[in-house]
Write a protein that holds these residues in place. Structure first.
Motif, short mmCIF file in Angstrom:
data_model
loop_
_atom_site.label_atom_id
_atom_site.label_comp_id
_atom_site.label_asym_id
_atom_site.label_seq_id
_atom_site.Cartn_x
_atom_site.Cartn_y
_atom_site.Cartn_z
N UNK A 93 31.02 -10.55 -0.94
CA UNK A 93 29.72 -10.85 -1.56
C UNK A 93 28.64 -9.88 -1.07
N UNK A 94 29.03 -8.62 -0.91
CA UNK A 94 28.07 -7.59 -0.52
C UNK A 94 27.74 -7.55 0.96
N UNK A 95 28.38 -8.40 1.75
CA UNK A 95 28.13 -8.41 3.19
C UNK A 95 29.38 -7.99 3.94
N UNK A 96 29.18 -7.42 5.09
CA UNK A 96 30.32 -7.02 5.90
C UNK A 96 30.98 -8.26 6.51
N UNK A 97 32.27 -8.36 6.33
CA UNK A 97 33.03 -9.51 6.84
C UNK A 97 33.61 -9.19 8.20
N UNK A 98 33.44 -10.10 9.13
CA UNK A 98 34.18 -10.01 10.39
C UNK A 98 34.33 -11.41 10.97
N UNK A 99 35.04 -11.51 12.09
CA UNK A 99 35.36 -12.83 12.63
C UNK A 99 34.12 -13.63 13.04
N UNK A 100 33.03 -12.94 13.27
CA UNK A 100 31.82 -13.65 13.71
C UNK A 100 30.89 -14.02 12.56
N UNK A 101 31.23 -13.59 11.35
CA UNK A 101 30.36 -13.90 10.22
C UNK A 101 30.74 -15.26 9.63
N UNK A 102 30.29 -16.32 10.29
CA UNK A 102 30.64 -17.69 9.93
C UNK A 102 30.08 -18.05 8.55
#
Lengths: 228, 315
Positions: free
Chosen positions: B63-72
């Protein structure tokens, strides 16, 4: 607090678990010889009941990990801290209620007095924290529930032996006492001795503090394992 | 509009390179089929995309945002159907949905309504108060899907959701996936069953040994491979003259005769079906005729040199 609420529900849902948590300790408290000032074995045996009950509850976390349910839980907006803290808090609350009921019944039956009852409740609830933390660290070592259960039973027997559950601490050889100090069972027995010796016993408070420190170490270790 | 993308993503487990510079994208409202044998890297790709594990390098956008394990926060809009049935056996079907709905912050009346609607959607309304331990495999799979839908995600990741179930339940699940996509849900559907992916996916990504080896619609993928057309025909008057007539058709490579049955192999896109039919009719008539079309299986075989059957890749 969804995880907390459902952890309570899951912890109490199974009849076998419910019986182990409430029926067994309540049956124990009515065995009068276990609770006499001369014998006092009931006080330490009840600690073992807490340890096994804590282990049974923490197994639910292991079940989540082994079954893969934890993957789905962490796919939701849930942090490891939220998952563990809410589960462990629910287990501690269950054991806390168990302790309060147990001590209240004991106080009525054996005239323990408010001060002693309060000290016992504090001692057992701190030991419940230590038991939960130890169980978490233990289950994090294993992938198989069967192996974890089997080895745990053996290790707990040693811990009980070295911790003065079966043999009074004063009768243990010095070297075994030193090894026993690594385990919360030792400090649990020691805190009970502290209650016997007097309300302001330094041993009592020191034992509680060390149990809490051991709990913190076990929690740190046990919470490292996030996903299978 | 791109809902999710992975660009040049690498993930290693020790010496094993689970994802080898993987790039793929998923458009809004489409069903993207992620196909590959066991060990191809599909589940790792999904876990990276879902923010369950981190990548060693590369970029994952959601959704246009960077995904990582901390992006709850990004997980709020996503649903994950796991490969294993990951439900609580000691809770009822309804309680399972209430639990997973609660994790996504769905509460009160909305949660009650969503639980009811989701159980209806997967056909488990009458089993709401039952514990899933007593369910059949297919019912457990449907509850497994329901747990990922209860919060109405707009991006649904399904990791082999039909493994080990009966054909009836499988069809029910595939129909449900189509229905979700029609209602605007973007679906990433992984499977090692070619026919499933072929049946429901708008676009297909094929993975093997941690790499994306093909990406496109079914027609595009089939168009990319060199393939022969095979026509099977049963005639009423077989003869050696007819065999020669078939051989004389332009583009025909081989003609095999077994009694009244002929197998005619031509080059790709030769368009010989009508010509073969005309020749056969001139010599007396046709009692049966079929043309073998290239399938996803052929694409996979051509690209990897392996066959894919029930998850086992065999060289």
């Amino acid at each position: 607090m969804t995880i907390f609420r459902f952890a309570l529900m899951r912890g109490l849902r199974k009849k076998s678990m419910f019986a182990a948590l409430f029926a067994v300790p309540l049956a124990m408290i009515f065995i009068r010889p276990l609770w006499t000032p001369e014998n006092g074995a009931g006080f330490v045996f009840y600690g073992m009941v807490i340890l096994f009950a804590a282990f049974s509850l923490v197994r639910l976390i292991m079940t989540d990990r082994v079954s893969g349910t934890i993957v789905r839980i962490f796919a939701a907006p849930v942090t490891t801290f939220q998952y563990l803290s809410q589960n462990l808090l629910a287990y501690w609350l269950i054991l806390g209620i168990q302790t309060v009921v147990m001590v209240a019944v004991g106080a009525m039956l054996y005239e323990w007095g408010i001060e002693m009852a309060a000290q016992l409740i504090l001692c057992y609830t701190v030991f419940a924290v230590a038991s939960i933390a130890l169980s978490l660290a233990w289950t994090s070592l294993f992938r198989s529930k069967v192996i974890s259960d089997a080895v745990f039973s053996i290790v707990v027997s040693f811990m009980a032996l070295l911790g003065g559950i079966f043999i009074p601490l004063s009768m243990l050889p010095d070297i075994l006492r030193k090894i026993g100090m690594l385990f919360p069972t030792y400090w649990f027995s020691n805190s009970l001795l502290g209650i016997r010796d007097g309300a302001a016993s330094r041993e009592y408070w020191l034992s509680l503090l060390i149990m809490l420190l051991l709990s913190a170490a076990s929690l740190l270790y046990g919470s490292k394992r996030r996903l299978e | 509009m791109i809902v999710a993308s992975m660009v040049d993503v690498v993930k290693r487990y020790g010496k094993l390179q689970a994802l080898d510079h993987v790039s793929l994208s998923i458009r809004k409202g489409e069903i993207l089929g992620l196909l590959g044998p066991n060990g191809a890297g599909k589940t790792t790709a999904i876990r990276v995309l879902a923010g369950l594990i981190g990548a060693d390098s590369g970029e994952i956008m959601l959704r246009g945002e960077r995904q990582d394990v901390n992006n709850i926060r990004l997980k709020q809009h996503m649903g994950l159907v796991t490969q294993e049935v990951t439900i609580f056996e000691e809770l009822t079907a309804e309680e399972n949905l209430r639990f997973f709905g609660g994790l996504y912050g769905v509460k009160g009346e909305l949660l009650r309504r969503r639980v009811k609607e989701t159980l209806e959607f997967v056909g488990l309304s009458e089993y709401a108060k039952k514990e899933p331990g007593k369910f059949s495999g297919g019912m457990q799979r449907r509850l497994n899907i329901a747990c990922a839908l209860v919060h109405s995600p707009d991006f649904l990741i399904m990791d082999e959701p039909t493994v080990g179930i009966d054909p009836q339940s499988r069809n029910y699940i595939l129909e449900s996936v189509r229905c979700l996509a029609q209602n605007g849900t973007t679906v990433l559907y992984t499977s090692h069953y070619m026919e499933e992916v072929q049946a429901i996916a708008d676009r297909i990504v094929i993975m093997d040994q941690g790499r994306v080896i093909a990406d496109g619609t079914l027609e595009e993928l089939i168009g990319r491979i060199q393939h022969e057309e095979t026509i099977r025909i049963t005639v009423t008057n077989p003869s050696s003259a007819l065999t020669e007539s078939f051989r004389a058709i332009q583009g025909v490579k081989t003609v095999t005769q077994k009694g009244a049955d002929y197998t005619i192999v031509s080059g790709a896109s030769s368009g010989n079906l009508n010509r073969v039919l005309a020749v056969a009719q001139q010599s007396g008539g046709v009692s049966n005729m079929a043309a073998d079309k290239p399938t996803l299986e052929d694409v996979f075989l051509t690209l990897t040199g392996k066959k894919l059957r029930d998850g086992e890749a065999s060289a």
